[in-house]
Design an enzyme around this catalytic site. Structure first.
Site, PDB file in Angstrom:
ATOM      1  N   LYS A   1      47.083  38.418  51.743  1.00  0.00           N
ATOM      2  CA  LYS A   1      45.842  38.974  51.173  1.00  0.00           C
ATOM      3  C   LYS A   1      44.930  39.565  52.243  1.00  0.00           C
ATOM      4  O   LYS A   1      44.234  40.550  51.995  1.00  0.00           O
ATOM      5  CB  LYS A   1      45.089  37.887  50.407  1.00  0.00           C
TER       6      LYS A   1
ATOM      7  N   THR B   1      39.051  37.986  48.009  1.00  0.00           N
ATOM      8  CA  THR B   1      38.999  38.457  49.396  1.00  0.00           C
ATOM      9  C   THR B   1      38.687  39.938  49.471  1.00  0.00           C
ATOM     10  O   THR B   1      37.900  40.378  50.310  1.00  0.00           O
ATOM     11  CB  THR B   1      40.344  38.167  50.097  1.00  0.00           C
TER      12      THR B   1
END
Lengths: 239, 239
Positions: free
Chosen positions: A98, A155
Site C-alpha cells: 500500500k 493510506t
C-alpha cells in the site's frame, strides 16, 4: 514466546535480501511447534484514532482458527472490531505494498491530477497488489477486505502520509535522497517499492504502478514521462 | 436508436416499482435484435474533472465484446481511459448502491468518527454491494474494479457529495424531509436506499449498511442506536 500465547505480528514489510514477509521471517526463526501461534493483525487503523476510541475495524489472520479467535477476543472492545481470517499471507501483503501506491498517489497530486485519477489509482493499485498476493498463495477476497482495500484507501486518501509527501517531491523533480533529507526520516514506501519490485520481478507478476514508482525512485525517469507511459498503455479489458 | 449504433447507458439506478436496473429497463423497451447494442459506462468520473482533461479511467461493459470495444475506441483520449468488460450487471450495480454507502459515510462524519471508520465503511460497503451484484448474476471481480470500488471510493471520500450532506443531517437528528428541503434538491442515495433495500429483501441478500441507512431514513430510528447496532454485531469471520 512460549506455547499457548499467540504471537501477533502488526509490522508489515518484505525483507529486502530474502524477500520474506514478516510472518515468514517469524516462522523462519521460531521452532515449528510454535508456528500455529503466529497471527497477523492488519487494517485501516491510524493509532491516534484507536487511542481516542474512534470506531476501527481490522483483520486478524492465523492459520489456526482458534488462535485467530483468541486474538479477536483479546482485542475486541466497544469501538475496536477485529474480523478473523485464515489467510495470513493475504492479510499481510496489502500492508507492505500500500505504501508504494501511496507514493503514486502523491505523484498524481504533484502533477495536478484530481480525485478521478486517485480513485483509479487506488483501484488499479489493488488489482496489482492482489495479483502479487495470489501468486504468494493468498485468497483474492482477503485483498478486498480491511487489510487490503481498507488499509489502501486509508493510506492513499490521507494527507498525513509521509509516502504521499515523497510522491509530491518526486513529481516536483526532486530525487528520493533530497526528499528524505527534507523529511528527516525514512518513508516506508521507498524501501517497500524496492522489495515489492524485486519480488514481482522474481515471481513474474505484472505490477505497472509499483514499476513506475520504482523507476522514479531508482532509475531517474522523469515523472511526466513515467505517468504518461502508465496512462497510455494499450487500452484493454479491465482484468 | 437503430442497428449499428451502441446505446451507452451512463445513468445508474434501480427502478423503485419494478426493481429493474437501467440496462434492464432499456432492454425491456427495446426489441431483442437491438439488445446487443446496449452498453453501460461507469467509473470514478466527476464530470468537472473530465471536462478539464484530468486523467480518468472508467469501465465500459457490453455483452458483446465488439460493442464494448467500439465504445472504448469512441471515447478513448489521451486523458480518458475506458477499460472493457462483458459484465453489464456488475458494471452498473455499483453505481446504484454507492450513494447509499455515501449517506452512511456522512452519518459517520456527523457522529464524529474518523478516517479508520470511513475506510472500514467503504470496505464493508463494497462487500455488501458485491453480494447483491453476484446475486443478480455479476462477476465479483467487476465490483473490485473501477465501476465498483473506484466509484465507491470517489463518492465516499468526496466532500462535495449531496448524499454525504444527507448523512450528516441524519446524524444531527434531522428527518430526511427536513434535510432535502434545506438542500433544495433530491440526493440520489435517498431513493437508492429504498430500492436497494427492497431488492435486497426480495433476493434475501444481507446488506447491513443499506439496512441501517434505510432505517434512519424511513423508520425513525436514532442514528446512535442504528450505528451502535451495526458496530456491535457479533464478532465474526471477515466473509
Amino acid at each position: 514466546v512460549h506455547a499457548g500465547t499467540p504471537v501477533v505480528c502488526v509490522a508489515k514489510g518484505i525483507e529486502l535480501e530474502t524477500l520474506m514477509t514478516m510472518s515468514e521471517v517469524i516462522e523462519d526463526v521460531l521452532p515449528v511447534p510454535l508456528h500455529p501461534y503466529v497471527a497477523v493483525m492488519s487494517g485501516p487503523s491510524f493509532a491516534k484514532e484507536v487511542a481516542k476510541g474512534l470506531p476501527t475495524a481490522v483483520t486478524v489472520a492465523a492459520r489456526w482458527e482458534r488462535i485467530a479467535r483468541q486474538v479477536q477476543d483479546a482485542f475486541h472492545t466497544k469501538t475496536f472490531r477485529p474480523y478473523t481470517s485464515a489467510d495470513v499471507m493475504g492479510c499481510e501483503i496489502g500492508g507492505c505494498v500500500k505504501n508504494v501506491v501511496a507514493i503514486a498517489a502523491g505523484i498524481s497530486d504533484g502533477l495536478g491530477f484530481g480525485a478521478n485519477a486517485l480513485a483509479a489509482l487506488i483501484t488499479r493499485g489493488l488489482v496489482e497488489i492482489t495479483r502479487l498476493a495470489v501468486r504468494k498463495g493468498a485468497n483474492p477476497l482477503t485483498l478486498s477486505g480491511l487489510s487490503g482495500l481498507g488499509d489502501l484507501v486509508l493510506t492513499c486518501e490521507s494527507d498525513l502520509s509521509r509516502n504521499r509527501t515523497v510522491g509530491r517531491g518526486l513529481a516536483a523533480g526532486k530525487t528520493a535522497d533530497e526528499i528524505q533529507r527534507e523529511l528527516g526520516q525514512v518513508a516506508e514506501g521507498v524501501r517497500n517499492a524496492r522489495s515489492a519490485h524485486e519480488l514481482a520481478r522474481r515471481l513474474e507478476v505484472e505490477m505497472p504502478i509499483t514499476e513506475t514508482v520504482h523507476r522514479l525512485l531508482y532509475e531517474n525517469v522523469s515523472p511526466r514521462e513515467a505517468v504518461t507511459t502508465l496512462m497510455m498503455r494499450e487500452t484493454k479489458p479491465e482484468r
